[in-house]
Design an enzyme around this catalytic site. Sequence first.
Site, PDB file in Angstrom:
ATOM      1  N   ASN A  58       5.078   6.004   3.378  1.00  0.00           N
ATOM      2  CA  ASN A  58       4.258   6.674   2.297  1.00  0.00           C
ATOM      3  C   ASN A  58       3.857   8.162   2.302  1.00  0.00           C
ATOM      4  OD1 ASN A  58       3.823   3.877   1.243  1.00  0.00           O
ATOM      5  ND2 ASN A  58       2.193   3.637   2.542  1.00  0.00           N
ATOM      6  N   THR A  59       4.453   8.605   3.459  1.00  0.00           N
ATOM      7  CA  THR A  59       4.506  10.199   3.631  1.00  0.00           C
ATOM      8  C   THR A  59       5.965  10.588   3.460  1.00  0.00           C
ATOM      9  OG1 THR A  59       2.740  10.362   4.900  1.00  0.00           O
ATOM     10  CG2 THR A  59       4.270  12.206   5.322  1.00  0.00           C
TER      11      THR A  59
ATOM     12  N   LYS B 236       5.053   3.923  17.056  1.00  0.00           N
ATOM     13  CA  LYS B 236       5.189   2.715  16.014  1.00  0.00           C
ATOM     14  C   LYS B 236       6.356   3.022  15.164  1.00  0.00           C
ATOM     15  CE  LYS B 236       2.298   0.339  12.886  1.00  0.00           C
ATOM     16  NZ  LYS B 236       0.943   0.134  12.468  1.00  0.00           N
TER      17      LYS B 236
ATOM     18  N   PHE C 231      -1.766   8.342   4.218  1.00  0.00           N
ATOM     19  CA  PHE C 231      -2.479   8.940   5.419  1.00  0.00           C
ATOM     20  C   PHE C 231      -3.671   9.630   4.374  1.00  0.00           C
ATOM     21  CE2 PHE C 231       1.350   9.772   8.415  1.00  0.00           C
ATOM     22  CZ  PHE C 231       1.564   8.432   8.522  1.00  0.00           C
TER      23      PHE C 231
ATOM     24  N   SER D 155       5.567   5.173   8.595  1.00  0.00           N
ATOM     25  CA  SER D 155       5.106   5.019   7.389  1.00  0.00           C
ATOM     26  C   SER D 155       5.911   5.342   6.277  1.00  0.00           C
ATOM     27  CB  SER D 155       3.577   5.634   7.368  1.00  0.00           C
ATOM     28  OG  SER D 155       3.132   5.475   6.009  1.00  0.00           O
TER      29      SER D 155
ATOM     30  N   ASN E  43       1.074  -1.124   0.087  1.00  0.00           N
ATOM     31  CA  ASN E  43      -0.085   0.070   0.015  1.00  0.00           C
ATOM     32  C   ASN E  43       0.733   1.158   0.076  1.00  0.00           C
ATOM     33  OD1 ASN E  43      -0.639   2.059   2.541  1.00  0.00           O
ATOM     34  ND2 ASN E  43       0.123   0.026   3.415  1.00  0.00           N
TER      35      ASN E  43
ATOM     36  N   ASN F 109       5.531  -1.294  11.484  1.00  0.00           N
ATOM     37  CA  ASN F 109       4.843  -0.914  10.557  1.00  0.00           C
ATOM     38  C   ASN F 109       5.209  -1.786   9.092  1.00  0.00           C
ATOM     39  OD1 ASN F 109       3.248   0.772   8.671  1.00  0.00           O
ATOM     40  ND2 ASN F 109       3.729   2.571  10.141  1.00  0.00           N
TER      41      ASN F 109
END
Length: 344
Positions: A178-179, A218, A116, A176, A112, A247
């Site tokens: 993805n940022t 996390k 966010f 994450s 994925n 994560n």
Amino acid sequence: MNIYPLLRPLLFQLDPETAHHVTLEGLKLAYKSGLSPLIKAQNSEQPIEVMGLHFDNPVGLAAGLDKNGDYIDALAALGFGFIEIGTVTPRPQPGNPKPRLFRLPEQQAIINRMGFNNKGIDHLINQVKQTRYRGVLGINIGKNFDTPLENAVDDYLIGLEKSYPFASYITINISSPNTKNLRQLQQGEEIGRLLSALKNAQLRLQQQHSRYVPLVVKIAPDLSNEEIQHIASLLKSLAIDGVIATNTTIDRSAIAEHTLANENGGLSGAPVREKSTAVVKKLADELSGALPIIAAGGILNGRDAQEKIEAGAKLVQIYSGLIYRGPQLITDILKAIYQPDRIR
């Protein structure tokens, strides 16, 4: 009643993000229709105390499935011991362009790069206010994609302030992939500055609200041993209350031959299991029981969860495993790890 094996082939015919929405709406309909008991985990009352909180059982839902708190009651009715919602940011944001969610059924994995996507902290808090759920509720907070990294602490402080009166615990998501550049917050002096500011705010909010809400961090599965040592030392020195390991991973070695291996984003599911468990074990060695570990990553059956407990975790969380196995996974995990001498 385990009907998910019948439904999964139909859901897997849909685009992954569409299937995600359809499944959640279906669970909500089942809950409102009084059908949730038919799919609830068996023997889900296996209480455990962690971080001063009473968990109905040690199996939780990881953040990411219900980013906005729109489905709390429906998900809780499946028999989870705790629910974590988010990641939520101060302002609403659409996330990354679609497609951004990919299934790898052969590997029981998901990639994925959602970024966010969420409706913002105010929407989430309004949803929490309306829920009937009275179990342990974690709220996972992050920064908006367009907030400069040097100002990231401001976004986390907004999330902490607004979540504090309503959360059982609050998770600081700095892992994450993805940022852009978010994972830099795990490194060097950045993490110390961020956690110090949040710890000070937590103590101020404790006085303001006359209740103590634990702070959890996390982390990623892609950290070096030295980075894990550094983080563990900080968590202890700042009296952070818990840590979630881990994560998703950016490592593609486990799926190198797959046609989707070059898709950007975080890889979850079975391929991350060993990396995640290794981080849990290293953290447990470094922390020596100073704070509890919540394990997430690659839990597809009861044995996987038992492995996390044996590595040093007190609680476990699932997400990708739920996509592939359905609610039966909760029952299987509880059967595997319900050995009180191992989870106390």
